[in-house]
Motif scaffolding. Structure first.
Motif, PDB file in Angstrom:
ATOM      1  N   CYS A   1      14.262  71.498  92.088  1.00  0.00           N
ATOM      2  CA  CYS A   1      15.336  70.767  91.497  1.00  0.00           C
ATOM      3  C   CYS A   1      16.041  71.237  90.391  1.00  0.00           C
ATOM      4  O   CYS A   1      16.813  71.876  89.976  1.00  0.00           O
ATOM      5  CB  CYS A   1      14.636  69.194  91.684  1.00  0.00           C
ATOM      6  SG  CYS A   1      16.117  67.559  91.196  1.00  0.00           S
TER       7      CYS A   1
ATOM      8  N   GLY B   1      16.519  64.845  88.231  1.00  0.00           N
ATOM      9  CA  GLY B   1      17.513  63.727  89.831  1.00  0.00           C
ATOM     10  C   GLY B   1      16.460  62.476  89.960  1.00  0.00           C
ATOM     11  O   GLY B   1      16.666  61.240  89.404  1.00  0.00           O
TER      12      GLY B   1
ATOM     13  N   ARG C   1      24.638  65.782  98.820  1.00  0.00           N
ATOM     14  CA  ARG C   1      24.272  64.230  98.801  1.00  0.00           C
ATOM     15  C   ARG C   1      25.740  63.884  99.270  1.00  0.00           C
ATOM     16  O   ARG C   1      26.352  63.828  98.306  1.00  0.00           O
ATOM     17  CB  ARG C   1      23.750  64.331  98.369  1.00  0.00           C
ATOM     18  CG  ARG C   1      21.927  64.609  97.502  1.00  0.00           C
ATOM     19  CD  ARG C   1      21.602  64.187  96.254  1.00  0.00           C
ATOM     20  NE  ARG C   1      20.097  64.816  95.985  1.00  0.00           N
ATOM     21  CZ  ARG C   1      20.197  65.937  96.174  1.00  0.00           C
ATOM     22  NH1 ARG C   1      20.559  67.241  96.058  1.00  0.00           N
ATOM     23  NH2 ARG C   1      18.827  66.265  95.834  1.00  0.00           N
TER      24      ARG C   1
HETATM   25 MO   LIG Z   1      15.989  66.522  92.330  1.00  0.00          MO
END
Ligand SMILES: [Mo]
Ligand SMILES: Nc1nc2c(c(=O)[nH]1)N[C@H]1C(S)=C(S)[C@@H](COP(=O)(O)OP(=O)(O)OC[C@H]3O[C@@H](n4cnc5c(=O)[nH]c(N)nc54)[C@H](O)[C@@H]3O)O[C@H]1N2
Ligand SMILES: Nc1nc2c(c(=O)[nH]1)N[C@H]1C(S)=C(S)[C@@H](COP(=O)(O)OP(=O)(O)OC[C@H]3O[C@@H](n4cnc5c(=O)[nH]c(N)nc54)[C@H](O)[C@@H]3O)O[C@H]1N2
Length: 774
Positions: free
Chosen positions: A188, A410, A659
């Motif tokens: 991430c 995130g 996403r």
């Molecule tokens: Mo993430």
């Protein structure tokens, strides 16, 4: 081809503003779909409120004032998914073998609801069967004690765990004897966590929400706020209405950056009006940001030269550069020597765009730079983040009101997890403190991150996998190899709220340990426990669950960790169970080990909590030189992708995996990506219409995707529908996790080990079924 029906999915461009009534409608649909009981609706209104719970969705900070209910469609989805009345019971497992469940999609698996009982895999029946907690912990202890070395076990963390659970987890794992902490961060914001400390001494945001009130320019790199941090749009709306310049730097023109109807403002909702968010869009090619930002820095130097010649004030904050930084002259010399043609070509933008963007940056008195996965999941991510911090340093845009760096995190507590010790490369200082406070010798050797854990499993070096949340088998790259790696384990353990693929891709022994979610009352010794989290701007605050637990058999994450530790290590040296009885005891321990947590328990009693102020915010630079560092990085022209392009010509495309609006990472809530105009479909390929025609494909055609990597492994996925889209030439977009099988395990970011999941070299071919029919 027949006209697509809604069942097949369809493409219909979205023409409305982000959020607004569209979002409200989908909230209602979600509550009905999840069969959330009426009484729990009230729960939704208590998220991110002073006496409520922290939304388990994203890590965007809360406004302290509790008067306005911060509405967020995707926050509601996250809460509804946890508050669902559907259940995965022992009877469910009795009816469904693991092999049969493996045939279901991630979306179908998610729909079954909350896990209710601890379960163990029975190989004879190919089913999970109920086990009592005591037996489950004994099984884990047996396996862990049987290993030749503690380094044969790996302990994953997904960023939803609380500070308390995460701290106790790392304490257990280090007391057991390893630093093998693969975590979601590795996939991430790792490039941020590794890149920023080198330049500004800390890997976290230097701004607070209040800074948005003073910013006149906001640069947003590679981040889709409308979907992934919807509450951020509220902040951007205020900025836009004040006249701040907002720029989106993203290969896609994401809808939420264009227009936004605020559900917080009745007048906008009633009149159907909206606020324009971004005033400027720059669309670099995938991973072109490094060259783009370096171009901005070069242009700024040129503009500064011209200003000086005209006798105007310098465009560089010379005072800041002199007092606070190191390496500026070398940095500028490199910029001057840099070739414009290379910068333009590598960025995928034009000189005019770079000039215009630099003009905006130079005009800004107070600039905030935000970024998300669009910057962090490439080979050159660390370099990109460092050059971005350097660009911000040139005009002193760090450590003063209204200006600074904002990596948009995130998972809702991924930042806190790292702060309290989920880190495969712990500092000596941290280990020294741990040793002193807990009186044991923690392992000093650095451990495995996500990618190295998978390699080690494949090599038979890691045999036990424990997952504190998350969906390791689906979130990680190179899916078939990762699945093989997990299947080779002696034991896999998943502490989870809901069924997911990782529970089905298991080791010889396997456990599913069901746990409380953030929204549920966590009662220990008759006292409801609060947990704490750290958001994207380093605010630490408390969260209390409100719903009744999904099952009476659930244990909290903290309790599970304490009992796992007690079973494995005994309760004598560290009284694990004592900590789990009252979480304020864990916070006291955190306070003893980590700086910045003084008076932890007292300070979280204040609404809004407290700020873990990163030194850079006060212009204190925690670097070896004591100054913020300018770093020189060349524009690399022989990357693996460029070499592959030389081999495959312009058939080679670079793919990002991203996403959709209806997912939370690997959790698929629904099949729509409303703002991008995709309905009922996830297997799509966004492609530039010219590339589509050039390669001989047509709108709606189905294709297969093969990635190319120089290791001889074939990586292939089938049956994706072509969707012509406004995306730079040579780049395509698909959704994660469907295309994770294409991401080579060995393709990672330089200096951070993050899979390069937004620059995957691929080839498209007509889908075989179609090719045969044609
Ligand atoms: Mo993430
Ligand atoms: N509803 C919801 N909320 C979430 C999540 C979720 O799945 N669903 N996930 C959470 C987590 S763990 C995270 S990390 C965040 C993720 O939030 P984001 O950082 O927004 O992640 P992505 O959706 O992967 O999209 C990244 C954006 O980067 C752009 N992009 C891709 N490649 C490049 C590039 O090379 N350069 C630039 N400039 N842009 C690029 C894409 O077009 C896309 O707009 O959201 C968190 N919040
Ligand atoms: N190709 C590609 N791959 C990516 C990315 C990408 O953009 N592209 N993004 C990467 C990023 S940014 C991230 S963060 C990772 C995400 O990786 P993970 O964090 O591993 O994945 P999630 O899908 O968030 O995990 C969802 C599962 O967590 C469990 N869960 C939910 N809430 C709780 C809870 O409160 N406690 C516990 N114990 N369990 C809970 C549920 O069982 C659910 O199924 O994926 C990475 N992978």
């Amino acid at each position: 081809m027949s006209k697509p029906t809604p069942e097949d999915g369809y493409i219909a461009p979205y023409t409305h503003p982000a959020a607004g009534w569209g979002a409200l409608k989908y909230v209602a649909i979600n509550l009905v779909k999840e069969k959330v009981a009426g009484g729990k609706y009230v729960t939704l209104f208590r998220q991110n409120q002073p006496d409520g719970f922290d939304c388990p969705g994203c890590a965007w900070p809360d406004r302290e004032h509790g008067s306005t209910f911060e509405f967020c469609e995707n926050g509601v989805k996250a809460v509804a998914a946890e508050a669902t009345s559907k259940r995965v019971t022992p009877e469910f497992f009795a009816e469904n073998s693991v092999t049969s469940l493996l045939q279901q999609t991630d979306y179908e698996l998610e729909q079954h609801g909350r896990l209710t009982h601890p379960m163990v895999y029975d190989a004879v029946a190919d089913r999970y069967v109920a086990i009592d907690w005591y037996e489950a912990f004994a099984l884990i202890a047996r396996h862990l004690r049987a290993l030749d070395t503690p380094d044969q076990a790996a302990f994953y963390t997904s960023g939803r765990a609380s500070n308390e659970a995460a701290f106790l987890y790392q304490l257990f794992v280090r007391a057991y004897g390893t630093n093998n902490f693969p975590d979601c961060s590795n996939m991430c914001h790792e490039a941020t966590s590794r890149g920023m400390p080198v330049t500004v001494g800390v890997g976290k945001a230097t701004v607070l929400l209040d800074d948005f009130e003073h910013a006149d320019t906001i640069l947003i790199f590679g981040h889709n706020a409308a979907t992934n941090h919807p509450r951020m749009l509220g902040e951007l709306r205020e900025c836009a209405r004040r006249g701040a310049m907002i720029v989106s730097i993203n290969p896609l023109r994401e809808r939420g950056m264009e227009r936004f109807t605020s559900p917080q403002h009745a007048s906008e909702m009633i009149t159907g009006s909206s606020t324009k968010i971004a005033s400027m869009f720059v669309q670099p090619q995938l991973s072109g940001d490094f060259a783009l930002i370096k171009g901005m820095a070069k242009r700024l130097v040129e503009m500064d030269d011209a200003a000086r010649e005209r006798g105007e004030p310098s465009l560089i904050d010379e005072d800041f550069v002199r007092r606070h930084t190191h390496g500026y002259d070398v940095f500028v010399a490199d910029l001057r020597a840099e070739n414009w043609d290379d910068l333009i070509e590598q960025s995928g933008t034009t000189r005019a765009e770079i000039d215009a963007l630099t003009e905006v940056y130079a005009r800004g008195k107070n600039v905030i730079a935000c970024w998300g996965m669009g910057l962090t999941q490439h080979k050159n991510s660390v370099q990109t983040i460092q050059i971005l911090t350097n660009l911000m340093m040139m005009r002193g845009n760090i450590g003063r009101p209204g200006a600074g760096l904002l990596p948009v995190r995130g998972h809702s507590n991924v930042q806190g997890n790292r702060t309290v010790g989920i880190e495969e490369q712990p500092t000596e200082a941290f280990l020294d403190r741990l040793e002193k406070v807990f009186n044991f010798e923690p392992p000093r050797k650095h451990g495995y991150d996500v990618v190295n854990t998978i390699s080690a499993m494949l090599d038979g070096k890691v045999k036990v996998f424990v997952g504190l949340g998350g969906n390791f088998s689906a979130a990680t790259p190179d899916t078939p190899r990762t699945q093989q790696a997990l299947r080779q384990c002696d034991l896999t353990v998943h502490i989870a709220t809901k069924l997911n693929r990782s529970h089905l891709v298991h080791g010889r022994d396997a456990l599913i340990l069901p746990t409380l979610g953030r929204t549920e009352v966590d009662m220990q010794n008759g006292v409801p426990q609060g947990i704490t989290v750290e958001d994207s701007v380093c605010m630490v605050h408390v969260s209390y669950g409100m719903n009744q637990p999904a099952s009476t058999h659930l244990l909290s994450e903290t309790a599970i960790i304490a009992r796992m530790a007690a079973a494995t290590l005994g309760n004598r040296k560290i009284d694990w169970l004592w900590y789990a009885q009252d979480y304020s005891r864990i916070r006291n321990a955190i306070e003893k080990v980590l700086p910045g947590f003084e008076d932890y328990n007292a300070r979280i009693a204040v609404p809004g909590g407290f700020h873990l102020t990163p030194p850079a915010r006060d212009r204190i630079w925690d670097t070896p030189s004591g100054k913020a560092e300018f770093i020189v990085h060349p524009v690399v022209k022989d990357t693996p992708i460029q070499k592959l392009r030389a081999e495959h010509g312009d058939k080679l495309l670079v793919m990002m995996t991203t996403r959709s609006h209806d997912q939370y990472n690997t959790t698929i809530y629904g099949l729509n990506d409303r703002y991008r105009g995709v309905f009922g479909l996830r297997r799509v390929v966004f492609i530039n219409p010219s590339d589509m025609e050039r390669l001989g494909f047509r709108d709606g055609q189905h294709v297969d995707i093969t990635s190319v990597w120089a290791d001889g492994v074939t990586r292939h996925v089938e049956d994706f529908r072509i969707v012509p889209y406004d995306i730079p030439l040579g780049c395509i977009g698909t959704y994660y996790p469907e295309t994770n099988p294409l991401v080579p395990l060995e393709s990672t970011g330089d200096g951070c080990g993050t899979p390069t999941s937004k620059s995957v070299p691929v080839l498209l071919t007509a889908h075989v079924a179609e090719a045969a029919a044609a």
